[in-house]
Write an enzyme that holds these catalytic residues in place. Structure first.
Site, PDB file in Angstrom:
ATOM      1  CG  ASN A   1      -1.585   1.195   1.390  1.00 15.91           C
ATOM      2  OD1 ASN A   1      -1.744   2.145   0.575  1.00 15.91           O
ATOM      3  ND2 ASN A   1      -2.295   1.364   2.614  1.00 15.91           N
TER       4      ASN A   1
ATOM      5  CE  LYS B   1       0.242   3.541   4.789  1.00 17.04           C
ATOM      6  NZ  LYS B   1       0.284   3.476   6.335  1.00 17.04           N
TER       7      LYS B   1
ATOM      8  CG  HIS C   1      -5.699   1.714   5.461  1.00 15.40           C
ATOM      9  ND1 HIS C   1      -5.270   2.721   6.410  1.00 15.40           N
ATOM     10  CD2 HIS C   1      -4.430   0.952   5.112  1.00 15.40           C
ATOM     11  CE1 HIS C   1      -3.904   2.501   6.900  1.00 15.40           C
ATOM     12  NE2 HIS C   1      -3.484   1.426   6.003  1.00 15.40           N
TER      13      HIS C   1
ATOM     14  CD  GLU D   1      -2.804   5.341   6.757  1.00 18.53           C
ATOM     15  OE1 GLU D   1      -2.627   5.444   5.754  1.00 18.53           O
ATOM     16  OE2 GLU D   1      -1.737   4.916   7.653  1.00 18.53           O
TER      17      GLU D   1
ATOM     18  CD  GLU E   1      -3.191  -2.840   7.486  1.00 18.57           C
ATOM     19  OE1 GLU E   1      -2.072  -3.207   6.927  1.00 18.57           O
ATOM     20  OE2 GLU E   1      -3.779  -1.537   7.312  1.00 18.57           O
TER      21      GLU E   1
ATOM     22  N   GLY F   1       3.026   2.113  10.642  1.00 18.98           N
ATOM     23  CA  GLY F   1       3.897   3.234  10.446  1.00 18.98           C
ATOM     24  C   GLY F   1       4.965   3.659  11.702  1.00 18.98           C
TER      25      GLY F   1
ATOM     26  CB  SER G   1       5.793  -1.996  11.920  1.00 18.72           C
ATOM     27  OG  SER G   1       5.354  -0.607  12.099  1.00 18.72           O
TER      28      SER G   1
HETATM   29  C1  PEP Z   1      -0.526  -0.020   6.122  1.00 15.51           C
HETATM   30  O1  PEP Z   1      -0.868   1.258   6.273  1.00 15.51           O
HETATM   31  O2  PEP Z   1      -1.282  -0.803   5.697  1.00 15.51           O
HETATM   32  C2  PEP Z   1       0.611  -0.551   6.826  1.00 15.51           C
HETATM   33  C3  PEP Z   1       0.769  -1.725   7.082  1.00 15.51           C
HETATM   34  O3  PEP Z   1       1.659   0.581   6.906  1.00 15.51           O
HETATM   35  P1  PEP Z   1       3.261   0.057   7.399  1.00 15.51           P
HETATM   36  O4  PEP Z   1       3.902  -1.066   7.011  1.00 15.51           O
HETATM   37  O5  PEP Z   1       4.130   1.442   7.155  1.00 15.51           O
HETATM   38  O6  PEP Z   1       3.053  -0.018   9.048  1.00 15.51           O
END
Ligand code: PEP
Length: 253
Positions: A13, A15, A97, A99, A167, A173, A213
């Site tokens: 992703n 973003k 998601h 976000e 998630e 992040g 992460s």
């Molecule tokens: C995400 O936003 O779907 C995600 C998993 O981000 P990150 O791997 O940067 O934590």
């Protein structure tokens, strides 16, 4: 069907990151030998979906989107319908998601409607679920995930075009990840919820991704957890070398 019969999936992703020049990362990914038993998917921002498809052409790398509208078309300025994504050649779309749930006030009902719209257009719907740090610390994780599942994954969805991504909001992040036991507990609860909703056999075909992460140095241990069929990767998917290392760890799991 056991976990061994589900194809693994590494989904990236991007973003709101990436300009045309960054599609060079896809060239690197596309030319590396992608493991035959792992599906690889990159979801760039909407502006890059069309050119990304050209870069991925002829390779096993699939291209998806990060969101879609719940309606099939109409007066929705700035939004994109699932059928338009499918028209370009996208094969999947992320919905729900955190976000978008947090930054755009998306409710479980809206996420469910988006997942339905995605599937109606022939796209695989990747539905994201996850608890906040406060909810985990309060011991509410399974209840929160259960409620999100109940509201975001209606029985009308087709399990054959469904992927769930666990998630934890606090792991996205942040460089933090849950313990392997915590990941296993949520994934097993999601498998049970899928079985209750769709029946055991269809439920066993749905891939469950962990996201938050995932990096080259922790991917192997995450992929060793029962009922983890792959990852949804944010930051590390922006770099072809890092994402390839994660794909290889998944292939070896
Ligand atoms: C995400 O936003 O779907 C995600 C998993 O981000 P990150 O791997 O940067 O934590």
């Amino acid at each position: 069907m056991g976990a061994g019969m589900r194809r693994k999936l590494a989904a990236g992703n991007w973003k709101m990151n990436g300009l045309l020049a960054d599609l060079a990362q896809l060239d690197q990914l596309a030319k590396a030998p992608l493991p035959a038993h792992v599906d690889t998917l990159i979801c760039p921002p909407a502006t890059l979906i069309h050119p990304a498809l050209a870069h991925a052409k002829g390779s096993a790398l699939a291209i998806g989107a990060q969101d879609c509208h719940a309606q099939g078309g109409g007066a929705f300025t700035g939004d994109i319908a699932a059928v338009q994504l499918r028209d370009l050649g996208a094969s999947a779309v992320i919905v729900g998601h955190s976000e978008r749930r947090e930054g755009h006030g998306e409710t479980d009902a809206l996420v469910a409607a988006k997942a339905q719209a995605a599937q109606a257009a022939g796209l695989c719907a990747i539905v994201c679920l996850g608890e906040t740090l406060g909810q985990r610390q309060a011991g509410d994780t399974l209840a929160v995930i259960g409620a999100q599942f109940a509201g975001s994954v209606p029985a009308t969805l087709d399990p054959a075009l469904l992927v769930l991504a666990y998630e934890p909001v606090w792991a996205i992040g942040s460089g933090l990840i849950p313990t392997l036991a915590q990941i296993a507990e949520v994934h097993s609860s999601l498998r049970a919820a899928l079985a209750a909703r769709f029946g055991a056999a269809p439920a066993a075909t749905v891939r469950l991704l962990y996201g938050g992460s995932v990096k080259p140095d922790n991917a192997a241990e995450v992929f060793g957890v029962a009922d983890v069929d792959g990852a949804l990767v944010g930051g590390a998917s922006l770099n072809a070398q890092d994402f390839s290392a994660i794909v290889q760890a998944l292939a070896a799991a």
